[in-house]
Design an enzyme around this catalytic site. Structure first.
Site, PDB file in Angstrom:
ATOM      1  N   ASN A 198     -13.033  -7.910  -3.598  1.00 54.89           N
ATOM      2  CA  ASN A 198     -13.398  -6.892  -2.993  1.00 54.89           C
ATOM      3  C   ASN A 198     -14.641  -6.034  -2.871  1.00 54.89           C
ATOM      4  O   ASN A 198     -14.662  -5.574  -3.787  1.00 54.89           O
ATOM      5  CB  ASN A 198     -11.628  -6.457  -3.103  1.00 54.89           C
ATOM      6  CG  ASN A 198     -12.097  -5.432  -1.636  1.00 54.89           C
ATOM      7  OD1 ASN A 198     -13.111  -5.013  -0.741  1.00 54.89           O
ATOM      8  ND2 ASN A 198     -10.981  -4.992  -1.586  1.00 54.89           N
ATOM      9  N   CYS A 224     -14.223  -1.092   3.528  1.00 52.52           N
ATOM     10  CA  CYS A 224     -13.976  -2.039   4.414  1.00 52.52           C
ATOM     11  C   CYS A 224     -14.211  -2.544   5.334  1.00 52.52           C
ATOM     12  O   CYS A 224     -14.587  -3.601   5.703  1.00 52.52           O
ATOM     13  CB  CYS A 224     -12.817  -3.105   3.196  1.00 52.52           C
ATOM     14  SG  CYS A 224     -12.151  -2.016   1.564  1.00 52.52           S
ATOM     15  N   HIS A 243     -13.022  -9.860   5.830  1.00 53.76           N
ATOM     16  CA  HIS A 243     -13.138  -8.785   5.053  1.00 53.76           C
ATOM     17  C   HIS A 243     -12.511  -9.043   3.482  1.00 53.76           C
ATOM     18  O   HIS A 243     -11.323  -9.824   3.705  1.00 53.76           O
ATOM     19  CB  HIS A 243     -12.560  -7.387   4.883  1.00 53.76           C
ATOM     20  CG  HIS A 243     -12.376  -6.724   3.428  1.00 53.76           C
ATOM     21  ND1 HIS A 243     -13.517  -6.202   2.814  1.00 53.76           N
ATOM     22  CD2 HIS A 243     -11.711  -6.100   2.995  1.00 53.76           C
ATOM     23  CE1 HIS A 243     -13.709  -6.455   1.740  1.00 53.76           C
ATOM     24  NE2 HIS A 243     -11.780  -5.427   1.553  1.00 53.76           N
TER      25      HIS A 243
HETATM   26  N1  ACO Z   1      -1.003  -7.979 -13.695  1.00 56.76           N
HETATM   27  C1  ACO Z   1      -0.100  -8.004 -13.699  1.00 56.76           C
HETATM   28  N2  ACO Z   1       1.445  -7.359 -13.762  1.00 56.76           N
HETATM   29  C2  ACO Z   1       0.980  -6.277 -12.734  1.00 56.76           C
HETATM   30  C3  ACO Z   1      -0.178  -6.282 -12.385  1.00 56.76           C
HETATM   31  C4  ACO Z   1      -1.922  -7.063 -12.918  1.00 56.76           C
HETATM   32  N3  ACO Z   1      -2.999  -6.892 -13.057  1.00 56.76           N
HETATM   33  N4  ACO Z   1      -1.025  -5.277 -10.808  1.00 56.76           N
HETATM   34  C5  ACO Z   1       0.850  -4.911 -11.210  1.00 56.76           C
HETATM   35  N5  ACO Z   1       1.738  -5.519 -12.106  1.00 56.76           N
HETATM   36  C6  ACO Z   1       2.815  -5.239 -11.818  1.00 56.76           C
HETATM   37  C7  ACO Z   1       3.756  -4.561 -11.346  1.00 56.76           C
HETATM   38  O1  ACO Z   1       3.898  -2.966 -11.949  1.00 56.76           O
HETATM   39  C8  ACO Z   1       4.884  -5.271 -10.699  1.00 56.76           C
HETATM   40  O2  ACO Z   1       5.463  -5.402 -11.948  1.00 56.76           O
HETATM   41  P1  ACO Z   1       7.588  -4.604 -12.279  1.00 56.76           P
HETATM   42  O3  ACO Z   1       7.990  -5.694 -10.751  1.00 56.76           O
HETATM   43  O4  ACO Z   1       8.444  -4.630 -12.921  1.00 56.76           O
HETATM   44  O5  ACO Z   1       7.289  -2.958 -11.410  1.00 56.76           O
HETATM   45  C9  ACO Z   1       4.371  -6.338 -10.397  1.00 56.76           C
HETATM   46  O6  ACO Z   1       3.773  -6.183 -11.138  1.00 56.76           O
HETATM   47  C10 ACO Z   1       4.607  -6.648  -9.015  1.00 56.76           C
HETATM   48  O7  ACO Z   1       3.662  -5.395  -8.548  1.00 56.76           O
HETATM   49  P2  ACO Z   1       3.179  -5.107  -6.854  1.00 56.76           P
HETATM   50  O8  ACO Z   1       2.675  -3.598  -6.190  1.00 56.76           O
HETATM   51  O9  ACO Z   1       4.159  -5.469  -6.366  1.00 56.76           O
HETATM   52  O10 ACO Z   1       2.492  -6.529  -6.812  1.00 56.76           O
HETATM   53  P3  ACO Z   1       2.268  -7.561  -5.414  1.00 56.76           P
HETATM   54  O11 ACO Z   1       2.231  -8.908  -4.801  1.00 56.76           O
HETATM   55  O12 ACO Z   1       2.139  -5.900  -4.541  1.00 56.76           O
HETATM   56  O13 ACO Z   1       0.138  -7.290  -5.671  1.00 56.76           O
HETATM   57  C11 ACO Z   1      -1.591  -6.856  -4.855  1.00 56.76           C
HETATM   58  C12 ACO Z   1      -1.283  -6.131  -6.363  1.00 56.76           C
HETATM   59  C13 ACO Z   1      -2.438  -7.567  -5.643  1.00 56.76           C
HETATM   60  C14 ACO Z   1      -2.190  -5.172  -5.560  1.00 56.76           C
HETATM   61  C15 ACO Z   1      -1.874  -6.849  -3.609  1.00 56.76           C
HETATM   62  O14 ACO Z   1      -0.595  -6.161  -3.025  1.00 56.76           O
HETATM   63  C16 ACO Z   1      -2.577  -5.876  -3.033  1.00 56.76           C
HETATM   64  O15 ACO Z   1      -3.561  -7.259  -3.440  1.00 56.76           O
HETATM   65  N6  ACO Z   1      -2.751  -5.016  -1.931  1.00 56.76           N
HETATM   66  C17 ACO Z   1      -4.084  -5.528  -1.401  1.00 56.76           C
HETATM   67  C18 ACO Z   1      -4.661  -4.112  -1.458  1.00 56.76           C
HETATM   68  C19 ACO Z   1      -5.711  -4.589  -1.133  1.00 56.76           C
HETATM   69  O16 ACO Z   1      -6.785  -5.503  -0.638  1.00 56.76           O
HETATM   70  N7  ACO Z   1      -6.782  -3.523  -0.897  1.00 56.76           N
HETATM   71  C20 ACO Z   1      -8.442  -3.015  -0.571  1.00 56.76           C
HETATM   72  C21 ACO Z   1      -8.024  -3.084   1.085  1.00 56.76           C
HETATM   73  S1  ACO Z   1      -9.625  -2.421   1.556  1.00 56.76           S
HETATM   74  C22 ACO Z   1     -10.330  -1.075   1.081  1.00 56.76           C
HETATM   75  O17 ACO Z   1     -10.417  -0.321   1.384  1.00 56.76           O
HETATM   76  C23 ACO Z   1     -11.129  -0.936  -0.570  1.00 56.76           C
END
Ligand code: ACO
Length: 340
Positions: free
Chosen positions: A295, A111, A265
């Site tokens: 993304n 990214c 990004h």
């Molecule tokens: N739908 C419903 N529930 C979900 C989902 C989903 N799609 N995904 C995870 N959960 C659940 C988890 O299992 C967890 O449940 P639990 O509390 O019972 O264990 C709960 O939701 C919270 O999960 P988290 O992983 O803590 O959720 P978070 O608020 O961190 O959101 C996300 C997850 C959206 C992936 C976030 O961490 C994020 O956006 N991170 C950055 C990702 C990113 O931008 N990556 C790309 C970088 S660029 C590149 O190089 C490709």
């Protein structure tokens, strides 16, 4: 000598998957995805490939810039999801366009890729090596997505964006001394690479490292798809992106008041909002289109640039900050002066 963006283009596949479609594949909901990421739908390739999208985005950028394919000296494609390994995607784009005079190569930095490709082209142009460059970000992330993993499949989409850069006379002080382009600031931290990975199909779970012969049976379902520690990536982004933007502004003695837009990004709405807050800058300066595309990795910045260009949102003399961050880990920022 410096260089300026003189045209932009993009290509977006017409097929879309909205959050309700995703909720039919994994246990999630439209509400959860919108709230945690800001994404409402993403566009996914059907007939298209990374190369075909790159070529179409490039064609549109050349048209916008009023530059002929034969005038292009350099084609750089940033991608982590090319449909071809050899020849490189940039050579395939060259063939499609008939850009017979171009030197072509690909760049892989996830990214942060478009920012690094932009900086690379700028260095060649500012150094007088080439005069006209085509910088492209094109991704088919749907091919690297595990559609059974709700932690990642909600995030990504496909598409391509391109910019034409042309060398022009030096008009500004670079980093405070002499004429030249704005200096970029970029960083990498390979020790944190495990936060976001995707194994090559040729590296079946690292068996080669163990000195064992690998076979297709050794390849697990997951290893060749993107795997991510979402929280680690989130924390990294909200800390490092405002820092690197601060660094690039101070290196070039540019104040936040002089910046019209921060083109980040497009990973997650909450990341963009957190960056704005840390910089104490208004959200109006942080355009977003991730709600429509998800993304798209190295394509996200040039797609947004192209949309804004076509909507007439840029004016000559405006300064923009481009900032990328992602797998590697890698992150970086560049200042662009819009001079069309
Ligand atoms: N739908 C419903 N529930 C979900 C989902 C989903 N799609 N995904 C995870 N959960 C659940 C988890 O299992 C967890 O449940 P639990 O509390 O019972 O264990 C709960 O939701 C919270 O999960 P988290 O992983 O803590 O959720 P978070 O608020 O961190 O959101 C996300 C997850 C959206 C992936 C976030 O961490 C994020 O956006 N991170 C950055 C990702 C990113 O931008 N990556 C790309 C970088 S660029 C590149 O190089 C490709």
């Amino acid at each position: 000598m410096t260089a300026t963006i003189c045209g932009t283009g993009s290509y977006i596949p017409s097929y879309t998957m909205d959050n309700h479609d995703i909720a039919r594949l994994v246990e999630t909901s439209d509400e959860w995805i919108r709230e945690r990421t800001g994404v409402a739908r993403r566009h996914i390739i059907r007939e298209e490939t990374t190369v075909s999208m790159a070529a179409e985005a490039a064609r549109r950028a050349l048209k916008d810039a009023d530059v002929l394919p034969e005038e292009v000296d350099l084609i750089l494609v940033s991608t982590i999801s090319s449909n071809v390994i050899i020849p490189c995607a940039a050579c395939e784009v060259q063939k499609e366009l008939g850009a017979v005079n171009a030197t072509c190569f690909d760049l892989s930095a996830a990214c942060t890729g478009f920012v690094l490709a932009y900086n690379t082209a700028l260095a060649y142009l500012a150094g007088g090596v080439y005069r006209t460059a085509l910088v492209i970000g094109s991704e088919s992330l749907s091919n690297l997505t595990n559609w059974k993993d709700r932690g990642t499949c909600i995030l990504f989409g496909d598409g391509a964006g391109a910019a034409v850069l042309r060398a022009c006379g030096g008009q500004k002080e670079a980093g405070g001394s002499g004429a030249g382009p704005y200096l970029p600031v970029t960083h990498s931290d390979g020790s944190k690479g495990a936060a976001l990975t995707c194994k090559s199909r040729h590296d079946f779970n690292g068996l080669a490292e163990e000195g064992r012969q690998s076979s297709p049976e050794d390849m697990t379902d997951e290893s060749h798809y993107m795997q991510m520690d979402g929280q680690a990536v989130f924390k990294f982004a909200v800390k490092r992106v405002p820092e690197v933007i601060g660094e690039v502004l101070s290196l070039n003695r540019v104040s936040t008041d002089e910046i019209s837009y921060y083109i980040l990004h497009q990973a997650n709405k909450r990341i963009v909002e957190a960056v704005a807050k840390r910089l104490a800058e208004p959200m109006e300066k942080f355009p977003m289109n991730l709600q429509e595309y998800g993304n798209t990795s190295s394509a996200s910045i040039p797609i947004l640039l192209d949309e804004m260009n076509r909507e007439g949102r840029f004016a000559a003399g405006q300064k923009l900050v481009l900032a990328g961050f992602g797998a590697g880990l890698t992150w970086g920022a560049s200042i662009v002066e819009w001079n069309r």
